[in-house]
Design an enzyme around this catalytic site. Sequence first.
Site, PDB file in Angstrom:
ATOM      1  N   SER A 140       4.648  -1.733   3.857  1.00 57.61           N
ATOM      2  CA  SER A 140       5.362  -1.952   3.563  1.00 57.61           C
ATOM      3  C   SER A 140       6.289  -3.246   3.876  1.00 57.61           C
ATOM      4  O   SER A 140       6.358  -4.288   3.133  1.00 57.61           O
ATOM      5  CB  SER A 140       6.249  -0.581   4.813  1.00 57.61           C
ATOM      6  OG  SER A 140       7.344  -0.864   4.944  1.00 57.61           O
ATOM      7  N   TYR A 154      17.112  -2.231   0.494  1.00 57.03           N
ATOM      8  CA  TYR A 154      15.132  -2.012   0.145  1.00 57.03           C
ATOM      9  C   TYR A 154      14.986  -2.003   1.642  1.00 57.03           C
ATOM     10  O   TYR A 154      13.806  -0.659   1.368  1.00 57.03           O
ATOM     11  CB  TYR A 154      15.752  -4.457   0.680  1.00 57.03           C
ATOM     12  CG  TYR A 154      14.288  -4.548   1.096  1.00 57.03           C
ATOM     13  CD1 TYR A 154      13.065  -4.307  -0.499  1.00 57.03           C
ATOM     14  CD2 TYR A 154      13.758  -4.810   2.015  1.00 57.03           C
ATOM     15  CE1 TYR A 154      11.710  -5.165  -0.046  1.00 57.03           C
ATOM     16  CE2 TYR A 154      11.903  -5.471   1.927  1.00 57.03           C
ATOM     17  CZ  TYR A 154      11.588  -6.047   1.225  1.00 57.03           C
ATOM     18  OH  TYR A 154       9.985  -5.564   1.160  1.00 57.03           O
ATOM     19  N   LYS A 158      11.680   0.923   1.816  1.00 58.53           N
ATOM     20  CA  LYS A 158      10.750   0.902   2.512  1.00 58.53           C
ATOM     21  C   LYS A 158      10.354   2.595   3.790  1.00 58.53           C
ATOM     22  O   LYS A 158       9.731   2.971   3.764  1.00 58.53           O
ATOM     23  CB  LYS A 158      10.565  -0.350   2.822  1.00 58.53           C
ATOM     24  CG  LYS A 158      10.719  -1.625   2.061  1.00 58.53           C
ATOM     25  CD  LYS A 158       9.428  -1.209   1.632  1.00 58.53           C
ATOM     26  CE  LYS A 158       8.668  -2.479   0.876  1.00 58.53           C
ATOM     27  NZ  LYS A 158       7.751  -2.150   0.227  1.00 58.53           N
TER      28      LYS A 158
END
Length: 291
Positions: A140, A154, A158
């Site tokens: 991650s 982004y 994650k």
Amino acid sequence: MTTTARGDRVWFITGASRGLGRAFAEAALGAGDRVAIAARDADALREVAAPHAGRVLDLPLDVTDRDAVNAAMDRAVDHFGRLDVVVNNAGTLSMGAVEEFTEDEARHQMEVNFFGALWVSQAAVRRLRMRGEGHIVQVSSIGALAGYASCGMYSASKFALEGMSEALAMEAASFGVRVSIVQPGGYWTELYDRMRTAPPLEAYAPMRAELERQWSGPEAESVDSEPHLAAEAVLRLVDSDDPPSRLLLGSMVYDLAFDVSRKRMDTWARWEQVSRAAEHAVPAPGGAAHS
């Protein structure tokens, strides 16, 4: 269920042609293990594999292609006989304000970082549960601790990866398969050199200027680490008889995780009365099931 010792494990690592993925592969090989390395750049994969004839299988792969992921994992199992550790490392970085993202840019970020990881996870857990053992390591990011300006998509990718992985860990545990989420801080990789940027809107120019000032100013003198340090931590993770479900990599991300958690707990505590007042259990109207 058997235990596979260091020196006799088989790894499958995505995004293994450079950066953290390459460091993971080299660390596993240094421990005497065998590795299937997968990435889109076939030439870079061959470069990684060249010094390790017989112990490395290079597999050109785009993780967003679900059928290709399954085929690559089949090739790895056919070649090595089994898989023990699967490292879901392939990922990309797209930056920009949330409003700036086009549909194509937003989908690209999710396709690689979430759906690509999902296809690898599905393919891995199916094979590992049939063996009754194995370890899936989900790479991650510090970006999953909280959302930050210009990194929203982004972080979203994650956050999605981590939510899926926590559920996967619970589902896979009864089959003897472990799942660990690794959250790295800053490392000297090509992530920023290869990142994508959403088409800029003029309204966010002041925000971009302020972020640039923060990232390049004297108060932002952070020095990233060598990827091999992250690889050594991952080796210790998979060597453990009781691996954690989450592992922070680096002092900066460690401190940030605690800071973010404390701030959230403080906020929840301040709003406890409102939170508790929003719930008062009553029987289902007319005996109907809960909605």
